[in-house]
Design a protein around this motif. Structure first.
Motif, mmCIF file in Angstrom:
data_model
loop_
_atom_site.group_PDB
_atom_site.id
_atom_site.type_symbol
_atom_site.label_atom_id
_atom_site.label_comp_id
_atom_site.label_asym_id
_atom_site.label_seq_id
_atom_site.Cartn_x
_atom_site.Cartn_y
_atom_site.Cartn_z
ATOM 1 N N SER A 1 -7.212 -5.146 13.695
ATOM 2 C CA SER A 1 -8.251 -5.181 13.074
ATOM 3 C C SER A 1 -9.750 -4.978 12.831
ATOM 4 O O SER A 1 -10.623 -4.744 13.926
ATOM 5 C CB SER A 1 -7.975 -7.353 13.084
ATOM 6 O OG SER A 1 -9.430 -7.377 11.708
ATOM 7 N N ASP B 1 0.807 -1.759 0.100
ATOM 8 C CA ASP B 1 -0.144 -0.059 0.300
ATOM 9 C C ASP B 1 0.998 1.336 0.340
ATOM 10 O O ASP B 1 0.365 2.210 -0.415
ATOM 11 C CB ASP B 1 -1.170 0.000 1.502
ATOM 12 C CG ASP B 1 -2.098 -0.867 1.163
ATOM 13 O OD1 ASP B 1 -2.648 -1.255 0.089
ATOM 14 O OD2 ASP B 1 -2.501 -1.780 1.475
ATOM 15 N N GLU C 1 -13.940 0.166 5.993
ATOM 16 C CA GLU C 1 -13.386 -1.301 7.326
ATOM 17 C C GLU C 1 -11.650 -1.075 7.368
ATOM 18 O O GLU C 1 -11.116 -0.731 8.326
ATOM 19 C CB GLU C 1 -13.361 -2.506 7.224
ATOM 20 C CG GLU C 1 -14.920 -2.973 7.209
ATOM 21 C CD GLU C 1 -15.180 -4.364 6.806
ATOM 22 O OE1 GLU C 1 -14.910 -5.103 6.103
ATOM 23 O OE2 GLU C 1 -16.061 -4.870 8.037
ATOM 24 N N ALA C 2 -11.120 -0.617 5.909
ATOM 25 C CA ALA C 2 -9.515 -0.362 5.340
ATOM 26 C C ALA C 2 -8.934 0.414 5.718
ATOM 27 O O ALA C 2 -7.907 0.752 5.668
ATOM 28 C CB ALA C 2 -9.763 -0.939 4.372
ATOM 29 N N TYR C 3 -9.897 1.847 6.303
ATOM 30 C CA TYR C 3 -9.733 3.214 6.514
ATOM 31 C C TYR C 3 -9.322 3.494 7.564
ATOM 32 O O TYR C 3 -9.513 3.204 8.453
ATOM 33 C CB TYR C 3 -10.693 3.688 5.701
ATOM 34 C CG TYR C 3 -10.201 5.154 5.514
ATOM 35 C CD1 TYR C 3 -8.948 5.787 5.105
ATOM 36 C CD2 TYR C 3 -10.305 6.394 6.364
ATOM 37 C CE1 TYR C 3 -8.580 7.384 4.589
ATOM 38 C CE2 TYR C 3 -10.213 7.516 6.710
ATOM 39 C CZ TYR C 3 -9.269 8.253 5.878
ATOM 40 O OH TYR C 3 -9.050 9.769 6.353
ATOM 41 N N ASP C 4 -7.776 3.742 7.343
ATOM 42 C CA ASP C 4 -6.952 3.873 8.521
ATOM 43 C C ASP C 4 -6.668 4.847 9.089
ATOM 44 O O ASP C 4 -6.454 5.766 10.313
ATOM 45 C CB ASP C 4 -5.601 3.634 8.171
ATOM 46 C CG ASP C 4 -4.449 2.264 8.533
ATOM 47 O OD1 ASP C 4 -6.316 2.282 9.050
ATOM 48 O OD2 ASP C 4 -4.202 1.674 7.522
ATOM 49 N N ARG D 1 -6.619 8.942 2.611
ATOM 50 C CA ARG D 1 -5.455 8.090 3.027
ATOM 51 C C ARG D 1 -4.524 8.582 2.692
ATOM 52 O O ARG D 1 -3.075 9.176 3.575
ATOM 53 C CB ARG D 1 -5.308 6.271 2.302
ATOM 54 C CG ARG D 1 -4.439 5.730 2.916
ATOM 55 C CD ARG D 1 -4.423 4.018 2.103
ATOM 56 N NE ARG D 1 -4.357 4.549 0.388
ATOM 57 C CZ ARG D 1 -4.020 3.711 -0.010
ATOM 58 N NH1 ARG D 1 -5.049 2.389 0.642
ATOM 59 N NH2 ARG D 1 -4.407 2.984 -0.979
ATOM 60 N N SER E 1 -8.968 -2.019 10.509
ATOM 61 C CA SER E 1 -7.866 -1.497 10.704
ATOM 62 C C SER E 1 -7.917 -0.413 11.761
ATOM 63 O O SER E 1 -9.134 -1.100 12.599
ATOM 64 C CB SER E 1 -8.397 -0.182 9.536
ATOM 65 O OG SER E 1 -9.102 -0.043 10.016
ATOM 66 N N ARG E 2 -7.145 0.502 11.576
ATOM 67 C CA ARG E 2 -6.535 0.769 13.120
ATOM 68 C C ARG E 2 -7.535 2.278 12.578
ATOM 69 O O ARG E 2 -7.395 3.420 13.640
ATOM 70 C CB ARG E 2 -5.329 1.940 13.846
ATOM 71 C CG ARG E 2 -5.103 2.572 12.412
ATOM 72 C CD ARG E 2 -3.262 2.533 12.670
ATOM 73 N NE ARG E 2 -3.070 1.500 12.912
ATOM 74 C CZ ARG E 2 -1.099 1.262 14.068
ATOM 75 N NH1 ARG E 2 -1.048 2.441 14.413
ATOM 76 N NH2 ARG E 2 -0.783 0.112 13.822
ATOM 77 N N GLY E 3 -8.906 2.598 12.022
ATOM 78 C CA GLY E 3 -9.128 3.974 11.703
ATOM 79 C C GLY E 3 -10.476 4.063 12.698
ATOM 80 O O GLY E 3 -10.740 3.280 13.135
#
Length: 614
Positions: free
Chosen positions: A389, A196, A490-493, A449, A391-393
């Protein structure tokens, strides 16, 4: 005999071309009865020159280095020397024109080249389509007229390099950098790197590809740019790391297959389809997006505290913007998101503080906890070992009627964190065309991001609505949109705030992923009075008859409506007496009631009913 050479050349590599051209002139004269002894001397000169030329290739000079980097055979090196010597000197060009019997033909044709080369030489195959000279983009063949009249052209960048000039090829893609690796040069000739973060991908590429010097390049846009990249890497003796936009174009595939004398690293966010990969062995490697080390942070920004969670690629960009922002780290970080996201969202540069929001203390506490969750994510996840898990968003849901402070709260949080707030323009994001909404969301989350910003989805139920029973193709597509948005969320930090007037319409799958939930309700009487006071500036000419306690008790308005009413009252006063008195404020309330479609009841406005009677 001509003996000129490019200025600054460190060896006598041009002496062989001079000997070959001199012999060709003698041979041409021999047909008219030239002395055989002269021809023999010319032959001996060529033999001696070839021997000395081969020995000179061990010298550390630009020409020998170029031949070594390109992996040229001795025959190919001799042809490069001959073509470059002609390219470099006008007197040699006159000799070539003489041998062609045409003053306009000053470069070596294939026919003339074949006649000049020794009989034990590989000959024209040294400039064939798959020859090393062509694979390294050092020479090209100008194809005009019959094949035998095609001419050998040495690229100007090669000539400048042989003259000792170290300037980069002007045809290179913009942004190419020569980078030196601090790891061993043992590695593979072709590697494919995914991950990434761009900086981590480049580091992994240099760690796994053969070599210690690399040209790191964005994806070349044309075949000429690919050729320039290969040529520059050959000249400077470096491998190539190419940053791809998740696809390898056919031109790139062809050049990587051909330029086997270079080590290559293909860097992309995701794995490329096998049919796009070059037809040669490669090794796959993944580069985890590990956060910058303290040493990397210090190298980029000095002793500035780590108040922002930046990925390595973001840190590199902030380093560039830091000086331009006058040393203001927050401002440099805000610059990250400039560009594509501005087309799909409205940037709000935070100016509000905690003093500007008037809500119940327990709501303020929840908002402050959201700020704390973002600030201490590294400590909890990295330092204490908690799982991040998926992500840490951080995701927050603000619900409640319009005008109760949802947007204001999002702005305050962004300002407290030193980040920009991007309010999504749903009309620009949501499209009736299949696939367009997902594409827009991709751009938003990718830019967010990269920019480390707070995303604010107003009227979130429009995007995050409940999935419905599939009755037709449109229902199926709408459900796909919701599912896709859930995956990206879900994947956005970073930090995402959702605002809705109708929480019950939000899909349960999103609600399960909410970290902080804040319900904004209409203010009570005490809060309304505080909001009225806050919205009347100290410099405003306030009348002595103003009774804010009465207004707050009598009129149940939200904070947004109170702000509108005070502003309306100010303009009424400015157009009248110049003083914001009780009549102005009551009339401001009446105008807000009318705008909201609420009835103006006389009993509500008593004893100021006369104000609204007109």
């Amino acid at each position: 005999m001509v003996s000129g050479a490019p200025d600054g050349a460190a060896t006598t590599w041009w002496e062989l071309p001079d000997a070959l051209l001199a012999r060709a002139v003698v041979r041409r004269g021999s047909s008219d009865g030239v002395d055989a002894a002269l021809l023999q001397r010319a032959e001996r000169t060529v033999t001696d020159a070839r021997r000395e030329f081969a020995a000179s290739l061990a010298d550390p000079a630009p020409f020998s280095a170029l031949a070594h980097n390109a992996g040229l055979s001795l025959d190919e090196t001799e042809v490069l020397a001959l073509a470059a010597a002609v390219e470099a000197d006008v007197d040699r060009q006159r000799l070539v024109a003489h041998l062609h019997e045409d003053a306009s033909r000053t470069r070596l044709s294939l026919h003339l080249l074949a006649s000049i080369l020794p009989t034990d030489h590989t000959g024209l195959r040294t400039v064939g389509p798959d020859a090393a000279l062509r694979r390294g983009a050092l020479v090209d063949i100008a194809e005009e007229g019959p094949w035998a009249s095609h001419v050998v052209v040495v690229h100007p960048a090669v000539m400048w390099a042989l003259a000792g000039d170290t300037s980069s090829d002007p045809q290179l893609p913009i942004g190419v950098e020569l980078t030196v690796s601090d790891v061993s040069d043992a590695g593979d000739p072709l590697v494919a790197i995914t991950g990434d973060d761009r900086v981590r991908r480049v580091q992994a590429a240099m760690a796994h590809a053969a070599g210690t010097r690399f040209l790191v390049s964005p994806e070349p846009a044309t075949d000429d740019e690919w050729a320039a990249l290969v040529r520059e890497a050959t000249i400077v003796g470096a491998g190539v790391v190419v940053e791809l936009d998740d696809r390898l174009p056919p031109a790139g595939k062809r050049w990587i297959e051909r330029a086997r004398h270079l080590s290559w690293a293909i860097s992309s966010r995701v794995e490329l389809p096998i049919d796009q990969m070059p037809d040669r062995p490669w090794r796959d490697h993944h580069a985890p997006a590990v956060d910058p080390t303290d040493a990397e942070w210090a190298a980029a920004l000095g002793d500035i505290p780590r108040t922002h969670r930046l990925a390595p690629a973001q840190l590199r960009q902030v380093e560039r913007a830091h000086a331009a922002s006058g040393g203001d780290l927050d401002r440099a970080v805000r610059r990250l998101a400039s560009g594509q996201i501005d087309k799909l969202a409205r940037r709000i540069r935070p100016t509000r503080t905690w003093a500007d929001i008037i809500v119940a203390p327990d709501r303020i506490q929840l908002l402050r906890e959201l700020v704390a969750r973002y600030r201490h994510a590294d400590e909890v996840y990295d330092g204490w070992g908690f799982s991040a898990s998926p992500s840490r968003g951080q995701v927050a849901l603000f619900s409640g009627p319009s005008g109760t402070g949802k947007t204001l709260a999002a702005e305050i949080i962004a300002g407290e964190l030193g980040l920009d707030l991007f309010k999504l323009d749903l009309s620009a994001v949501v499209s009736k065309y299949i696939g367009e909404t997902e594409k827009n969301l991709d751009q938003i989350f990718d830019a967010a991001r990269a920019g480390n910003v707070v995303l604010f989805f107003d009227e979130a139920d429009s995007l995050f609505g409940k999935r419905s029973e599939v009755k037709d193709a449109r229902d199926r597509y709408a459900n796909i949109e919701v599912s896709y948005l859930l995956q990206r969320l879900e994947a956005y930090d970073g930090l995402v705030t959702l605002a809705t007037n109708f929480e019950r319409n939000i899909d349960e799958a999103f609600l399960r992923r909410i970290h902080v939930r804040v319900e904004f309700s209409s203010p009570d009487e005490a809060e309304r009075k505080a909001i009225w006071e806050h919205n009347l500036p100290a410099r405003a000419p306030i009348g002595s008859d103003v009774d804010l306690a009465f207004i707050a008790r009598q009129f149940e308005l939200t904070g947004g409506s109170i702000r509108n009413a005070t502003l309306q009252a100010a303009f009424i006063a400015a157009a009248g007496s110049g003083v914001i008195d009780m009549d102005c404020l009551v009339l401001g309330v009446a105008r807000e009631y009318q705008k909201l479609g609420r009835l103006l009841k006389v009993e509500d406005f008593a004893p100021y009913a006369h104000v609204i009677a007109h």
